[in-house]
Design a protein around this motif. Structure first.
Motif, PDB file in Angstrom:
ATOM      1  N   ASP A  50       0.825  -1.216   0.000  1.00  0.00           N
ATOM      2  CA  ASP A  50       0.000   0.000   0.000  1.00  0.00           C
ATOM      3  C   ASP A  50       0.859   1.265   0.000  1.00  0.00           C
ATOM      4  OD1 ASP A  50      -2.284  -1.544  -0.039  1.00  0.00           O
ATOM      5  OD2 ASP A  50      -2.768  -1.236   2.085  1.00  0.00           O
ATOM      6  N   ALA A  51       1.947   1.248   0.744  1.00  0.00           N
ATOM      7  CA  ALA A  51       2.857   2.396   0.759  1.00  0.00           C
ATOM      8  C   ALA A  51       3.518   2.577  -0.608  1.00  0.00           C
ATOM      9  CB  ALA A  51       3.918   2.221   1.847  1.00  0.00           C
ATOM     10  N   LEU A  52       3.894   1.469  -1.231  1.00  0.00           N
ATOM     11  CA  LEU A  52       4.454   1.542  -2.589  1.00  0.00           C
ATOM     12  C   LEU A  52       3.422   2.100  -3.558  1.00  0.00           C
ATOM     13  CD1 LEU A  52       6.266  -1.933  -2.805  1.00  0.00           C
ATOM     14  CD2 LEU A  52       7.353   0.314  -2.557  1.00  0.00           C
ATOM     15  N   LEU A  62       8.791   7.404 -11.141  1.00  0.00           N
ATOM     16  CA  LEU A  62       9.874   6.561 -10.652  1.00  0.00           C
ATOM     17  C   LEU A  62      11.111   7.410 -10.345  1.00  0.00           C
ATOM     18  CD1 LEU A  62      10.949   3.790  -9.954  1.00  0.00           C
ATOM     19  CD2 LEU A  62      11.447   3.432 -12.372  1.00  0.00           C
ATOM     20  N   SER A  63      11.373   8.417 -11.164  1.00  0.00           N
ATOM     21  CA  SER A  63      12.576   9.236 -10.953  1.00  0.00           C
ATOM     22  C   SER A  63      12.457  10.200  -9.778  1.00  0.00           C
ATOM     23  CB  SER A  63      12.933  10.003 -12.233  1.00  0.00           C
ATOM     24  OG  SER A  63      11.883  10.871 -12.587  1.00  0.00           O
ATOM     25  N   THR A  64      11.236  10.466  -9.301  1.00  0.00           N
ATOM     26  CA  THR A  64      11.077  11.360  -8.146  1.00  0.00           C
ATOM     27  C   THR A  64      10.610  10.632  -6.887  1.00  0.00           C
ATOM     28  OG1 THR A  64       8.806  11.972  -8.743  1.00  0.00           O
ATOM     29  CG2 THR A  64      10.595  13.360  -9.630  1.00  0.00           C
ATOM     30  N   ALA A  65      10.393   9.331  -6.985  1.00  0.00           N
ATOM     31  CA  ALA A  65       9.970   8.548  -5.825  1.00  0.00           C
ATOM     32  C   ALA A  65      11.090   8.511  -4.788  1.00  0.00           C
ATOM     33  CB  ALA A  65       9.611   7.127  -6.264  1.00  0.00           C
ATOM     34  N   GLN A  66      10.692   8.345  -3.532  1.00  0.00           N
ATOM     35  CA  GLN A  66      11.671   8.346  -2.447  1.00  0.00           C
ATOM     36  C   GLN A  66      11.424   7.180  -1.493  1.00  0.00           C
ATOM     37  OE1 GLN A  66      11.525  12.118  -0.452  1.00  0.00           O
ATOM     38  NE2 GLN A  66      12.223  13.256  -2.252  1.00  0.00           N
ATOM     39  N   ASP A 119      13.236  -1.887  -8.501  1.00  0.00           N
ATOM     40  CA  ASP A 119      12.825  -3.239  -8.145  1.00  0.00           C
ATOM     41  C   ASP A 119      11.465  -3.206  -7.438  1.00  0.00           C
ATOM     42  OD1 ASP A 119      13.123  -6.044  -7.832  1.00  0.00           O
ATOM     43  OD2 ASP A 119      14.014  -5.757  -5.846  1.00  0.00           O
ATOM     44  N   ALA A 120      11.288  -2.282  -6.510  1.00  0.00           N
ATOM     45  CA  ALA A 120      10.012  -2.141  -5.797  1.00  0.00           C
ATOM     46  C   ALA A 120       8.902  -1.768  -6.772  1.00  0.00           C
ATOM     47  CB  ALA A 120      10.143  -1.093  -4.691  1.00  0.00           C
ATOM     48  N   TYR A 121       9.218  -0.877  -7.701  1.00  0.00           N
ATOM     49  CA  TYR A 121       8.239  -0.461  -8.705  1.00  0.00           C
ATOM     50  C   TYR A 121       7.835  -1.647  -9.586  1.00  0.00           C
ATOM     51  CZ  TYR A 121       6.003   2.057 -12.491  1.00  0.00           C
ATOM     52  OH  TYR A 121       5.087   2.485 -13.423  1.00  0.00           O
ATOM     53  N   MET A 158       0.169   6.787 -14.300  1.00  0.00           N
ATOM     54  CA  MET A 158       1.526   7.295 -14.103  1.00  0.00           C
ATOM     55  C   MET A 158       2.523   6.468 -14.918  1.00  0.00           C
ATOM     56  SD  MET A 158       3.236   9.685 -12.391  1.00  0.00           S
ATOM     57  CE  MET A 158       2.335  10.139 -10.937  1.00  0.00           C
ATOM     58  N   HIS A 159       2.293   5.170 -14.962  1.00  0.00           N
ATOM     59  CA  HIS A 159       3.180   4.301 -15.732  1.00  0.00           C
ATOM     60  C   HIS A 159       3.138   4.656 -17.220  1.00  0.00           C
ATOM     61  CE1 HIS A 159       5.484   0.711 -16.711  1.00  0.00           C
ATOM     62  NE2 HIS A 159       4.660   0.558 -17.726  1.00  0.00           N
TER      63      HIS A 159
END
Length: 174
Positions: free
Chosen positions: A19-21, A30-34, A58-60, A110-111
C-alpha cells in the motif's frame, strides 16, 4: 528482484508495504519517488526496504506487475490465436474499465505517462519479431489504452476507431 524475505512476510505486513508503494508510485514518477516516504508510511526501517527490494526500480517492478496481475485476472492473451479484432477491442475495454475502477488507476496512468520508457518488457521484445500486422495491432492497442486512461470521456469514440482500424488490418492480413 523481490526477495524471498519479502515474499515470506505475513500478509498484513506485506499489504502495508504494498500500500505504501502504491501510494508513492501513484503520486510520484519513478525518478522522483523516495524510499524515505515509503518507509515512513509503511513503518519499516530503511534497511528493511533494501532487504526486500534491491532499489526503487525493483520495488516499482514488483508493484506494477502485482497490479497488472490483479487487473488482468480474467483477461486472456493468446499470441498464437487467429487475429480477431472484436476480441482485442473487448479486451481493451475490459482492461481500461478494470484499471479505471481499481485502486491501481493512478499507478497505471503514471506508468503510461511517465514510467514505461524505463522498462523493456518481454511483450515489447516479442513484438519486434512478429509480423507487421500483429505488431501494428499491438502498437495501436497500447496507444488506445493510453488515450483511454487520459481521456475516459472519449471511450466509445476511441474504441470505435480502434475497431475500425483493426478490422482493416485483419482484411490486409488475410
Amino acid at each position: 528482484m523481490v526477495s524471498t524475505t519479502f515474499e515470506d512476510l505475513n500478509n498484513s505486513k506485506k499489504k502495508l508495504i504494498t500500500d505504501a508503494l502504491l501510494n508513492e508510485f501513484s503520486h510520484h514518477t519513478l525518478s522522483t519517488a523516495q524510499v524515505s516516504r515509503i518507509v515512513k508510511e509503511s513503518g519499516i526501517a530503511r534497511g528493511a526496504f533494501y532487504k526486500y527490494f534491491d532499489n526503487l526500480t525493483d520495488a516499482y517492478n514488483y508493484l506494477y506487475h502485482f497490479a497488472l496481475q490483479d487487473i488482468h485476472q480474467t483477461i486472456t492473451t493468446d499470441y498464437h490465436k487467429k487475429f480477431q479484432p472484436d476480441d482485442y477491442v473487448d479486451q481493451v475495454r475490459e482492461f481500461t474499465e478494470k484499471s479505471t475502477n481499481s485502486r491501481y488507476f493512478e499507478l497505471v496512468k503514471m506508468h503510461l505517462l511517465f514510467n514505461e520508457a524505463h522498462f523493456s518488457t518481454p511483450v515489447s521484445n516479442h513484438l519486434i519479431i512478429e509480423n507487421e500486422f500483429y505488431w501494428a495491432t499491438q502498437v495501436l492497442i497500447h496507444d488506445a489504452i493510453k488515450q483511454l486512461m487520459l481521456d475516459p470521456s472519449s471511450k466509445e469514440l476511441i474504441l470505435q476507431k480502434l475497431a475500425n482500424v483493426l478490422h482493416r488490418l485483419a482484411k490486409e492480413d488475410d
